[in-house]
Design a protein around this motif. Structure first.
Motif, mmCIF file in Angstrom:
data_model
loop_
_atom_site.group_PDB
_atom_site.id
_atom_site.type_symbol
_atom_site.label_atom_id
_atom_site.label_comp_id
_atom_site.label_asym_id
_atom_site.label_seq_id
_atom_site.Cartn_x
_atom_site.Cartn_y
_atom_site.Cartn_z
ATOM 1 N N UNK A 275 31.192 -43.395 49.594
ATOM 2 C CA UNK A 275 31.324 -42.120 50.291
ATOM 3 C C UNK A 275 30.853 -40.986 49.405
ATOM 4 N N UNK A 276 30.376 -39.944 50.046
ATOM 5 C CA UNK A 276 29.929 -38.758 49.318
ATOM 6 C C UNK A 276 31.131 -37.831 49.169
ATOM 7 N N UNK A 277 31.528 -37.618 47.935
ATOM 8 C CA UNK A 277 32.681 -36.763 47.688
ATOM 9 C C UNK A 277 32.279 -35.306 47.843
ATOM 10 N N UNK A 278 33.070 -34.533 48.571
ATOM 11 C CA UNK A 278 32.782 -33.102 48.698
ATOM 12 C C UNK A 278 34.043 -32.305 48.439
ATOM 13 N N UNK A 279 33.837 -31.050 48.071
ATOM 14 C CA UNK A 279 34.946 -30.119 47.916
ATOM 15 C C UNK A 279 35.028 -29.224 49.132
ATOM 16 N N UNK A 280 35.935 -28.281 49.097
ATOM 17 C CA UNK A 280 36.098 -27.378 50.235
ATOM 18 C C UNK A 280 35.857 -25.924 49.835
ATOM 19 N N UNK A 281 36.337 -25.540 48.661
ATOM 20 C CA UNK A 281 36.292 -24.124 48.274
ATOM 21 C C UNK A 281 35.074 -23.835 47.401
ATOM 22 N N UNK A 282 34.731 -24.773 46.541
ATOM 23 C CA UNK A 282 33.632 -24.534 45.611
ATOM 24 C C UNK A 282 34.074 -23.878 44.326
ATOM 25 N N UNK A 283 35.348 -23.988 43.980
ATOM 26 C CA UNK A 283 35.808 -23.416 42.717
ATOM 27 C C UNK A 283 35.763 -24.483 41.613
ATOM 28 N N UNK A 284 36.179 -24.089 40.415
ATOM 29 C CA UNK A 284 36.119 -25.021 39.289
ATOM 30 C C UNK A 284 36.976 -26.249 39.544
ATOM 31 N N UNK A 285 38.088 -26.057 40.239
ATOM 32 C CA UNK A 285 38.971 -27.177 40.515
ATOM 33 C C UNK A 285 38.287 -28.196 41.435
ATOM 34 N N UNK A 286 37.553 -27.725 42.420
ATOM 35 C CA UNK A 286 36.815 -28.637 43.297
ATOM 36 C C UNK A 286 35.768 -29.425 42.515
ATOM 37 N N UNK A 287 35.136 -28.755 41.564
ATOM 38 C CA UNK A 287 34.122 -29.461 40.775
ATOM 39 C C UNK A 287 34.778 -30.577 39.956
ATOM 40 N N UNK A 288 36.000 -30.339 39.519
ATOM 41 C CA UNK A 288 36.757 -31.390 38.832
ATOM 42 C C UNK A 288 37.062 -32.531 39.804
ATOM 43 N N UNK A 289 37.585 -32.198 40.978
ATOM 44 C CA UNK A 289 37.992 -33.224 41.934
ATOM 45 C C UNK A 289 36.807 -34.075 42.382
ATOM 46 N N UNK A 290 35.667 -33.409 42.627
ATOM 47 C CA UNK A 290 34.491 -34.147 43.100
ATOM 48 C C UNK A 290 34.051 -35.157 42.049
ATOM 49 N N UNK A 291 34.060 -34.745 40.780
ATOM 50 C CA UNK A 291 33.620 -35.685 39.745
ATOM 51 C C UNK A 291 34.596 -36.840 39.604
ATOM 52 N N UNK A 292 35.889 -36.530 39.721
ATOM 53 C CA UNK A 292 36.878 -37.604 39.630
ATOM 54 C C UNK A 292 36.668 -38.609 40.763
ATOM 55 N N UNK A 293 36.404 -38.100 41.966
ATOM 56 C CA UNK A 293 36.177 -38.997 43.103
ATOM 57 C C UNK A 293 34.866 -39.762 42.929
ATOM 58 N N UNK A 294 33.866 -39.105 42.334
ATOM 59 C CA UNK A 294 32.589 -39.808 42.147
ATOM 60 C C UNK A 294 32.724 -40.959 41.163
ATOM 61 N N UNK A 295 33.620 -40.819 40.189
ATOM 62 C CA UNK A 295 33.860 -41.951 39.278
ATOM 63 C C UNK A 295 34.363 -43.130 40.086
ATOM 64 N N UNK A 296 35.305 -42.869 40.993
ATOM 65 C CA UNK A 296 35.845 -43.958 41.816
ATOM 66 C C UNK A 296 34.736 -44.584 42.664
ATOM 67 N N UNK A 297 33.939 -43.730 43.313
ATOM 68 C CA UNK A 297 32.898 -44.262 44.192
ATOM 69 C C UNK A 297 31.873 -45.065 43.384
ATOM 70 N N UNK A 298 31.544 -44.583 42.189
ATOM 71 C CA UNK A 298 30.607 -45.330 41.347
ATOM 72 C C UNK A 298 31.198 -46.678 40.960
ATOM 73 N N UNK A 299 32.506 -46.697 40.691
ATOM 74 C CA UNK A 299 33.153 -47.968 40.361
ATOM 75 C C UNK A 299 33.072 -48.923 41.547
#
Lengths: 396, 217
Positions: A275-299
């Motif tokens: 799945x393509x991880x996306x954020x909602x607000x576009x703040x620094x916290x979303x950028x953290x969450x998206x990368x964390x989710x991308x690690x899972x998806x890559x795994x």
């Protein structure tokens, strides 16, 4: 308080404010600063704690790869391109190979494509784990670094076991991957392929990684100080992101579900589900969450690819001396930092006539001056860090 | 496949125009391009220099190409200081490329225009795409292109006193001739060799890529 007293107090406050009026100060950060991920210099004009104007100064890492590439042969350029974003060296090689293969009209064997995909996703995991390590560190939390680097080491060990290099694999060949992959002294020459135990090692590492992602959620994502530092900070609108060519996780954090792995066929991403991880607000916290989710998806991608990997040759038939036919092609790939592309112009020689390298971090940080306008000084670090750039990828 | 909008041979392809071809053709028609091509899945649309900003404005506002990927140039020259010259003689020119894409279908279109080598000037795109700012500064210092109307056309990578335009084909790869290669000059000799050993052997004094006779290959 009587009216006279209030008037007097007001008057004294006003006169104090007039006396304390200060001129703008220039605050210089870098080029040697831990939060600049290399040698970036930021010249900020500050009015007290407020930033009024920011000028990034780049070029300290400029190595002129586009010029050097004009006097190198195609196989030699492999060693150049994996030094662009050294945190994910393997991922840089793949689109360059794909561009040359497109011009030569070579069909890469399926097994080689799978090995490329597995190692690219491992490079993505390694790159994002570096972000998981460095970003909390920049905000003052040192413990997550230990968790992230422990997992990153597992992944780098796997990459090293196949390619021989942790950061600069130099492993792709035009037409596939190095045919004697993993043929160490302990292996018989007859089975020159992935090293023994690699697939199981990859499964174990991904299981361990997914557990660490849970730990990250518990340790960092819910942390009150962390939230206070990055929630609502550095909001990047999707329009601004597209306008400046911001790509990758930074773009998706702004709510744009655009991932080149879903749109191009440089690697067999259509054979795996993610799945393509996306954020909602576009703040620094979303950028953290998206990368964390991308690690899972890559795994997940690695897990599926390891189960599906077909047998077969590792390299297509290519001539000993590689000459790329005349033509122009642009191949772009979803790299950990964003869109990485090579505009390859060949005139039929052993090296390119022109190689334009489109690197992700360059466009990503070009938007930073706009985001930093009007923020507080400590937010400079919180915003810059969340963009996860590498200066080698900015300067090339 | 290459064709100009008025060229009828484009449709005589046996397999018929692919989806990419028809997309490229529709983009070319919308922006009033001179011609288009989709060789190697790379959509290229050639526009006249005076229509540069207007076609990219159309691309952004009407065709949904809102993502600014990159802007760069190619110096087409028969007289090259580095690397190989083109296999067939080419027109001396600077080809400027601006790649813009959408974020839904994943299309990417390379707009191309040609400039004269001497006194190359082009209208800036900074008013349309914010990201063009740095890319134009890079192209300006590397290729000597004047982007008219750019707010801050200063050097980006290179020191401000740097002379020359490195990505032009007439610019030799000089860095190692100007700056002594530390491997042969600064470092003390290896064990067993005298410190004052001659350092002018052909292989050491000629690092790859600087000689015009043998450009490093």
């Amino acid at each position: 308080m009587t009216i006279e007293q209030e008037a007097l107090k007001h008057f004294s406050e006003v006169s104090v404010a007039v006396e304390l009026q200060t001129s703008d100060m220039t605050l210089n950060i870098g080029p040697q600063h831990p939060s600049t991920h290399g040698v970036l210099r930021i010249v900020a004009k500050v009015d007290g704690e407020r930033v009024s104007d920011v000028t990034p100064v780049i070029g300290y890492m400029h190595r002129g790869y586009e010029k050097i590439a004009e006097v190198r042969t195609y196989p030699q350029i492999t060693a150049l391109v994996n030094r662009i974003d050294w945190v994910s060296g393997f991922a840089n090689e793949v689109p360059f190979m794909a561009a040359a293969e497109k011009l030569m009209e070579i069909e890469v064997p399926e097994r080689a494509r799978y090995i490329r995909m597995i190692l690219t996703e491992m490079a993505r995991i390694a790159s994002h784990l570096m972000f998981m390590a460095s970003y909390p560190l920049e905000l003052g939390a040192t413990t997550p670094l230990m968790f992230a680097l422990r997992e990153r080491e597992r992944v780098l060990d796997l990459i090293e076991s196949v390619t021989g290099g942790r950061f600069h694999p130099n492993f792709n060949r035009i037409g596939g991957v190095q045919p004697n992959a993993g043929a160490g002294p302990t292996q018989k020459k007859a089975i020159q392929d992935l090293p023994r135990g690699f697939l199981q090692g990859a499964r174990d590492a991904m299981d361990s990684l997914l557990k660490t992602c849970v730990e990250f959620d518990e340790l960092v994502t819910g942390n009150e100080i962390f939230l206070a530092r990055c929630k609502g900070v550095g909001i990047l609108s999707p329009e601004l992101a597209a306008d400046f060519g911001v790509s990758g996780p930074n773009l998706r954090a702004s709510g744009v579900a655009f991932d080149l792995r879903k749109h191009t066929d440089y690697l067999p991403y259509d054979k795996v589900q993610f799945e393509v991880a996306t954020g909602t607000v576009g703040d620094s916290f979303d950028r953290w969450l998206v990368r964390l989710e991308e690690i899972r998806q890559s795994a997940y991608i690695v897990q599926q690819a390891v189960d599906q990997i077909p047998s077969g040759p590792l390299q297509a038939k290519v001539p000993k001396i590689i000459k790329v036919p005349k033509g122009e092609a642009y191949v772009r790939a979803e790299n950990p930092k964003g869109e990485m592309g090579y505009y390859l112009v060949s005139e039929g020689g052993q090296g390119p006539y022109r190689l334009k390298i489109r690197s992700a971090s360059y466009s990503n940080i070009s938007v930073i001056p706009i985001l930093l306008e009007g923020v507080l000084v400590p937010d400079i670090i919180a915003i810059m860090g969340s963009f996860d750039f590498v200066l080698g990828d900015v300067d090339r | 496949m290459t064709a100009s909008p008025s060229d009828t041979t484009a449709t005589e392809d046996v397999t018929g125009p692919s989806a990419l071809d028809s997309y490229a053709e529709s983009v070319a028609k919308s922006v009033g391009a001179l011609s288009w091509s989709t060789n190697f899945d790379t959509v290229k649309v050639f526009v006249a220099t005076d229509k540069w900003t207007s076609s990219l404005r159309t691309a952004k506002t009407e065709l949904g190409l809102i993502f600014f990927s990159f802007l760069s140039a190619i110096h087409w020259s028969n007289d090259v200081e580095v690397g190989d010259a083109p296999s067939d003689p080419v027109d001396e020119r600077l080809e400027v490329l601006a790649a813009v894409g959408d974020l839904i279908e994943g299309h990417l279109v390379h707009f191309s225009t040609s400039l004269p080598v001497n006194g190359a000037a082009l209208a800036t795109l900074t008013g349309i795409y914010g990201g063009a700012n740095w890319h134009e500064r890079e192209a300006a210092e590397m290729f000597a292109i004047d982007f008219v109307g750019h707010p801050n056309l200063e050097k980006l990578y290179l020191p401000s006193e740097f002379e020359g335009h490195p990505l032009r084909k007439s610019f030799p790869l000089l860095s190692r001739e100007v700056k002594p290669w530390p491997g042969t000059v600064d470092v003390e000799g290896m064990p067993g060799t005298a410190d004052d050993a001659p350092e002018d052997s052909a292989t050491e004094s000629m690092p790859s890529g600087v000689s015009t006779e043998n450009p490093g290959r």
